[in-house]
Design a protein around this motif. Structure first.
Motif, PDB file in Angstrom:
ATOM      1  N   MET A 103      35.548  83.913 -56.901  1.00  0.00           N
ATOM      2  CA  MET A 103      34.983  85.227 -57.124  1.00  0.00           C
ATOM      3  C   MET A 103      33.963  85.510 -56.035  1.00  0.00           C
ATOM      4  SD  MET A 103      34.244  85.367 -61.162  1.00  0.00           S
ATOM      5  CE  MET A 103      35.526  85.094 -62.329  1.00  0.00           C
ATOM      6  N   THR A 104      33.882  86.753 -55.675  1.00  0.00           N
ATOM      7  CA  THR A 104      32.887  87.154 -54.694  1.00  0.00           C
ATOM      8  C   THR A 104      32.132  88.356 -55.228  1.00  0.00           C
ATOM      9  OG1 THR A 104      34.438  88.627 -53.573  1.00  0.00           O
ATOM     10  CG2 THR A 104      34.300  86.365 -52.758  1.00  0.00           C
ATOM     11  N   GLY A 105      30.910  88.544 -54.739  1.00  0.00           N
ATOM     12  CA  GLY A 105      30.126  89.698 -55.126  1.00  0.00           C
ATOM     13  C   GLY A 105      28.670  89.356 -55.328  1.00  0.00           C
ATOM     14  N   ARG A 106      27.903  90.379 -55.702  1.00  0.00           N
ATOM     15  CA  ARG A 106      26.487  90.184 -56.016  1.00  0.00           C
ATOM     16  C   ARG A 106      26.373  89.445 -57.348  1.00  0.00           C
ATOM     17  NH1 ARG A 106      26.764  95.710 -55.456  1.00  0.00           N
ATOM     18  NH2 ARG A 106      26.097  95.854 -57.633  1.00  0.00           N
ATOM     19  N   ALA A 107      25.201  88.879 -57.610  1.00  0.00           N
ATOM     20  CA  ALA A 107      24.996  88.099 -58.832  1.00  0.00           C
ATOM     21  C   ALA A 107      25.361  88.907 -60.072  1.00  0.00           C
ATOM     22  CB  ALA A 107      23.561  87.611 -58.914  1.00  0.00           C
ATOM     23  N   ASP A 108      24.919  90.156 -60.169  1.00  0.00           N
ATOM     24  CA  ASP A 108      25.215  90.964 -61.358  1.00  0.00           C
ATOM     25  C   ASP A 108      26.708  91.238 -61.496  1.00  0.00           C
ATOM     26  OD1 ASP A 108      24.919  92.603 -59.069  1.00  0.00           O
ATOM     27  OD2 ASP A 108      24.509  94.373 -60.282  1.00  0.00           O
ATOM     28  N   GLU A 109      27.405  91.394 -60.380  1.00  0.00           N
ATOM     29  CA  GLU A 109      28.861  91.605 -60.421  1.00  0.00           C
ATOM     30  C   GLU A 109      29.579  90.348 -60.911  1.00  0.00           C
ATOM     31  OE1 GLU A 109      29.599  94.756 -56.794  1.00  0.00           O
ATOM     32  OE2 GLU A 109      29.376  92.636 -56.295  1.00  0.00           O
ATOM     33  N   LEU A 110      29.133  89.193 -60.444  1.00  0.00           N
ATOM     34  CA  LEU A 110      29.760  87.936 -60.846  1.00  0.00           C
ATOM     35  C   LEU A 110      29.525  87.663 -62.323  1.00  0.00           C
ATOM     36  CD1 LEU A 110      28.951  85.780 -57.727  1.00  0.00           C
ATOM     37  CD2 LEU A 110      31.129  86.809 -58.342  1.00  0.00           C
ATOM     38  N   ILE A 111      28.347  87.961 -62.805  1.00  0.00           N
ATOM     39  CA  ILE A 111      28.058  87.778 -64.227  1.00  0.00           C
ATOM     40  C   ILE A 111      28.996  88.640 -65.060  1.00  0.00           C
ATOM     41  CG2 ILE A 111      26.326  88.183 -66.020  1.00  0.00           C
ATOM     42  CD1 ILE A 111      24.243  87.480 -63.745  1.00  0.00           C
ATOM     43  N   GLU A 112      29.206  89.875 -64.641  1.00  0.00           N
ATOM     44  CA  GLU A 112      30.130  90.766 -65.351  1.00  0.00           C
ATOM     45  C   GLU A 112      31.565  90.238 -65.296  1.00  0.00           C
ATOM     46  OE1 GLU A 112      29.895  94.894 -64.286  1.00  0.00           O
ATOM     47  OE2 GLU A 112      27.708  94.829 -64.232  1.00  0.00           O
ATOM     48  N   LYS A 113      31.990  89.739 -64.135  1.00  0.00           N
ATOM     49  CA  LYS A 113      33.359  89.218 -63.992  1.00  0.00           C
ATOM     50  C   LYS A 113      33.593  88.016 -64.910  1.00  0.00           C
ATOM     51  CE  LYS A 113      34.037  90.606 -59.171  1.00  0.00           C
ATOM     52  NZ  LYS A 113      34.266  90.122 -57.793  1.00  0.00           N
ATOM     53  N   VAL A 114      32.626  87.109 -64.961  1.00  0.00           N
ATOM     54  CA  VAL A 114      32.767  85.923 -65.801  1.00  0.00           C
ATOM     55  C   VAL A 114      32.761  86.330 -67.277  1.00  0.00           C
ATOM     56  CG1 VAL A 114      31.683  83.749 -66.492  1.00  0.00           C
ATOM     57  CG2 VAL A 114      31.819  84.350 -64.072  1.00  0.00           C
ATOM     58  N   ALA A 115      31.871  87.244 -67.653  1.00  0.00           N
ATOM     59  CA  ALA A 115      31.804  87.705 -69.045  1.00  0.00           C
ATOM     60  C   ALA A 115      33.109  88.398 -69.443  1.00  0.00           C
ATOM     61  CB  ALA A 115      30.615  88.634 -69.239  1.00  0.00           C
ATOM     62  N   LEU A 116      33.665  89.193 -68.551  1.00  0.00           N
ATOM     63  CA  LEU A 116      34.921  89.885 -68.840  1.00  0.00           C
ATOM     64  C   LEU A 116      36.074  88.886 -69.009  1.00  0.00           C
ATOM     65  CD1 LEU A 116      36.391  92.576 -69.221  1.00  0.00           C
ATOM     66  CD2 LEU A 116      36.759  92.610 -66.751  1.00  0.00           C
ATOM     67  N   ALA A 117      36.122  87.880 -68.142  1.00  0.00           N
ATOM     68  CA  ALA A 117      37.161  86.853 -68.258  1.00  0.00           C
ATOM     69  C   ALA A 117      37.042  86.124 -69.594  1.00  0.00           C
ATOM     70  CB  ALA A 117      37.075  85.866 -67.100  1.00  0.00           C
ATOM     71  N   HIS A 118      35.812  85.885 -70.025  1.00  0.00           N
ATOM     72  CA  HIS A 118      35.606  85.233 -71.322  1.00  0.00           C
ATOM     73  C   HIS A 118      36.078  86.140 -72.459  1.00  0.00           C
ATOM     74  CE1 HIS A 118      33.812  82.976 -74.567  1.00  0.00           C
ATOM     75  NE2 HIS A 118      33.278  84.107 -74.979  1.00  0.00           N
ATOM     76  N   GLU A 119      35.695  87.391 -72.393  1.00  0.00           N
ATOM     77  CA  GLU A 119      36.039  88.346 -73.452  1.00  0.00           C
ATOM     78  C   GLU A 119      37.549  88.597 -73.542  1.00  0.00           C
ATOM     79  OE1 GLU A 119      35.421  93.088 -74.135  1.00  0.00           O
ATOM     80  OE2 GLU A 119      33.712  91.958 -73.370  1.00  0.00           O
ATOM     81  N   VAL A 120      38.178  88.856 -72.413  1.00  0.00           N
ATOM     82  CA  VAL A 120      39.591  89.231 -72.391  1.00  0.00           C
ATOM     83  C   VAL A 120      40.517  88.022 -72.531  1.00  0.00           C
ATOM     84  CG1 VAL A 120      41.409  90.279 -70.975  1.00  0.00           C
ATOM     85  CG2 VAL A 120      39.146  91.314 -71.057  1.00  0.00           C
ATOM     86  N   LEU A 121      40.195  86.946 -71.845  1.00  0.00           N
ATOM     87  CA  LEU A 121      41.095  85.794 -71.791  1.00  0.00           C
ATOM     88  C   LEU A 121      40.648  84.613 -72.652  1.00  0.00           C
ATOM     89  CD1 LEU A 121      41.666  85.864 -67.933  1.00  0.00           C
ATOM     90  CD2 LEU A 121      43.173  86.797 -69.702  1.00  0.00           C
ATOM     91  N   GLY A 122      39.435  84.681 -73.178  1.00  0.00           N
ATOM     92  CA  GLY A 122      38.923  83.577 -73.985  1.00  0.00           C
ATOM     93  C   GLY A 122      38.502  82.367 -73.168  1.00  0.00           C
ATOM     94  N   ILE A 123      38.294  82.561 -71.884  1.00  0.00           N
ATOM     95  CA  ILE A 123      37.901  81.449 -71.007  1.00  0.00           C
ATOM     96  C   ILE A 123      36.496  80.990 -71.390  1.00  0.00           C
ATOM     97  CG2 ILE A 123      37.317  80.852 -68.623  1.00  0.00           C
ATOM     98  CD1 ILE A 123      39.542  82.813 -67.781  1.00  0.00           C
ATOM     99  N   ASP A 124      36.334  79.676 -71.609  1.00  0.00           N
ATOM    100  CA  ASP A 124      35.013  79.165 -71.949  1.00  0.00           C
ATOM    101  C   ASP A 124      34.514  78.108 -70.961  1.00  0.00           C
ATOM    102  OD1 ASP A 124      36.672  77.105 -72.665  1.00  0.00           O
ATOM    103  OD2 ASP A 124      35.910  76.908 -74.702  1.00  0.00           O
TER     104      ASP A 124
END
Length: 66
Positions: free
Chosen positions: A1-22
């Motif tokens: 993943m690439t991006g600013r810290a706030d963007e990466l936090i959102e990407k990881v949270a979205l992956a957790h929410e949508v895909l259940g990644i823990d």
């Protein structure tokens, strides 16, 4: 993943929410990056991104109350 810290936090949270990644597995070096940039990337993950991830904070709060 690439991006600013706030963007990466959102990407990881979205992956957790949508895909259940823990869990997250990442590669900090890419195509012969200089060692200093790799170290900066790892430090950034540890200091700016991981501590602000909402699920991590929720898990830590649950552990602290046990």
């Amino acid at each position: 993943m690439t991006g600013r810290a706030d963007e990466l936090i959102e990407k990881v949270a979205l992956a957790h929410e949508v895909l259940g990644i823990d869990r997250f597995f990442g590669q900090a070096d890419w195509g012969g990056m200089p060692r200093t940039l790799v170290e900066e990337s790892i430090a950034r993950l540890a200091t700016e991104i991981a501590p602000r991830h909402p699920k991590r904070n929720e898990t830590e709060q649950k552990s602290a109350t046990r």
